[in-house]
Design an enzyme around this catalytic site. Structure first.
Site, mmCIF file in Angstrom:
data_model
loop_
_atom_site.group_PDB
_atom_site.id
_atom_site.type_symbol
_atom_site.label_atom_id
_atom_site.label_comp_id
_atom_site.label_asym_id
_atom_site.label_seq_id
_atom_site.Cartn_x
_atom_site.Cartn_y
_atom_site.Cartn_z
ATOM 1 N N GLY A 159 36.691 36.566 8.649
ATOM 2 C CA GLY A 159 35.759 36.314 7.548
ATOM 3 C C GLY A 159 36.575 36.098 6.293
ATOM 4 C CB CYS A 166 25.834 50.799 -19.374
ATOM 5 S SG CYS A 166 25.825 52.256 -20.452
#
Length: 427
Positions: free
Chosen positions: A284, A351
């Site tokens: 992959g 954040c």
């Protein structure tokens, strides 16, 4: 340095013949930029290397790495097959023209509805548990249905604990010591078990664990062949071949890797008189990682207790550094020839204190407005992104011989809430 870095005559980062700064100006940032030719090169190198030593060989792309439709269609056109781990990946593959016999579905903790869906799509089911086998037998006519089993080879490897998929701590596959019993059960239920699959982990650059996995899997397959009377049509060795992420890492010697492991495979086939089943491998990351760059823009240079280079992306855009403590090489795409003058932290806009792409990273004199390129972002980049902090998903652009085309539009704020509803009593 084996990081597929190219520089144009403007001293800007080159991606597939296109200027990274021009791409950022035209399409905005953050944007994943995909080099079509690099994907084709990676696939053809992988396929030709292994098929040279064992002609009856197939590549099954582990598409969880990157399910962009253009990426998968490129690989489909090359003749690649698909390793799918969810019904959604099966659906996507069928939509793009992969026939059912080119899709191997390896699910875990799968529902009855998902089993039935994958069966109806014509994909080959690679069963992960006795439970799934028994439930499948009650939902479909098992007579003659070709299936496979995932076994735990008791070997694990990978770049992070979360990526190791074999061994005593793994949730995947049937136990090695129950394989004969399970294959016999499948035959008794009417199924036609034709394959065996194992998977040891992801991001493997050391050939030794892969060699151990082939030896272990083939010993299990040989015992099943001899004691349960299974004539295997294929044996599938999962475990993602790695790519260099740091400047110090070297490319895997793929030819040597293939020669040694295919040689062992053939030795075991002869030892157990198993004939000549097809050999499957499931790369992959190897096919797509270095074919994509995440472009971001510097929006803040902040001298605090540390020096932070703040960019317009975060771990909602590229999760790997926060989740796996993964290293991604980062370049100033706006001035590739600039000397390294400092060590800085490259911070995202989420954040969270852990939203960092790099700590103490050598960089040139980065300025606000510079375009940075986060390399090797093609595997487990966009596919693991999210809308955390109500941030829209990034755009994706495909580069073909220097020409750019949007292959995924950037999300809008409206897109964030398109599937949500406020109930009438709250209006």
């Amino acid at each position: 340095m084996d990081l597929n870095i190219k520089v144009n005559d403007k001293n800007h980062l080159d991606i597939g013949g296109a200027d990274a700064v021009d791409i950022a100006e035209e399409f905005g940032t953050p944007t994943y930029v995909i080099d079509e030719n690099r994907i084709r090169e990676n696939y053809n190198k992988f396929y030709s290397t292994f098929s040279k030593y064992y002609p009856d060989f197939k590549v099954f792309y582990a598409c969880k790495a990157n399910t962009n439709l253009a990426v998968m269609k490129i690989l489909e056109s090359e003749g690649c097959c698909i390793d799918a781990v969810s019904p959604g990946e099966v659906y996507t593959s069928r939509m793009l023209g992969f026939s059912g016999d080119r899709i191997l579905f390896t699910g875990n903790n799968i529902t009855n509805e998902e089993l039935k869906f994958v069966h109806d799509q014509g994909a080959v089911l690679n069963i992960d548990s006795v439970s799934a086998l028994k439930r499948l037998a009650k939902m479909v006519d098992p007579e003659g249905l070709k299936i496979s089993f995932r076994v735990n080879p008791m070997v694990g490897a990978g770049h992070h604990d979360h990526c190791i998929t074999g061994g005593v701590m793994s949730k995947f596959g049937i136990m090695d010591n129950e394989a004969v019993e399970v294959y016999t059960m499948a035959k008794d239920l009417g199924f036609n078990p034709i394959g065996m699959h194992s998977h040891i982990g992801s991001g493997i650059l050391d050939p030794e664990p892969f060699k151990l996995a082939i030896e272990s899997t083939m010993d299990i397959a040989g015992k099943v062949h001899q004691e349960a009377g299974i004539d295997f049509e294929f044996v599938d060795f999962g475990g993602g071949v790695g790519v260099p992420y740091t400047p110090e890492e070297k490319l895997l010697d793929l030819d040597k890797f293939a020669e040694v492991n295919v040689g062992l495979f053939k030795e075991k086939l002869e030892e157990f008189d198993m004939g000549n089943p097809t050999m499957y491998l499931e790369p992959g990351r190897y096919l797509v990682a270095d074919a994509s760059v995440l472009l971001v823009t510097v929006n803040s240079v902040k001298q605090s207790y540390r020096k932070f280079i703040g960019v317009d992306a975060g771990f909602h855009t590229l999760l790997r550094p926060a989740m796996y403590d993964s290293y991604h090489h980062i370049v100033d795409a706006s001035k590739m020839d600039a000397p390294m003058t400092q060590e800085v932290d490259i911070a995202g806009n989420v954040c969270e204190s852990g939203d960092l792409f790099a700590r103490d990273r050598p960089m040139p004199d980065v300025e606000e407005g510079d375009v940075l390129g986060i390399l090797n972002a093609g595997a487990y980049g966009f596919t693991m992104s999210s809308n955390y902090n109500s941030r829209p998903l990034a755009a994706e652009v495909l580069v073909t011989d220097g020409k750019c085309e949007v292959v995924r539009e950037r999300q809008t704020f409206e897109d964030l809430y398109a599937q949500q509803r406020v109930p009438p009593h709250l209006e």
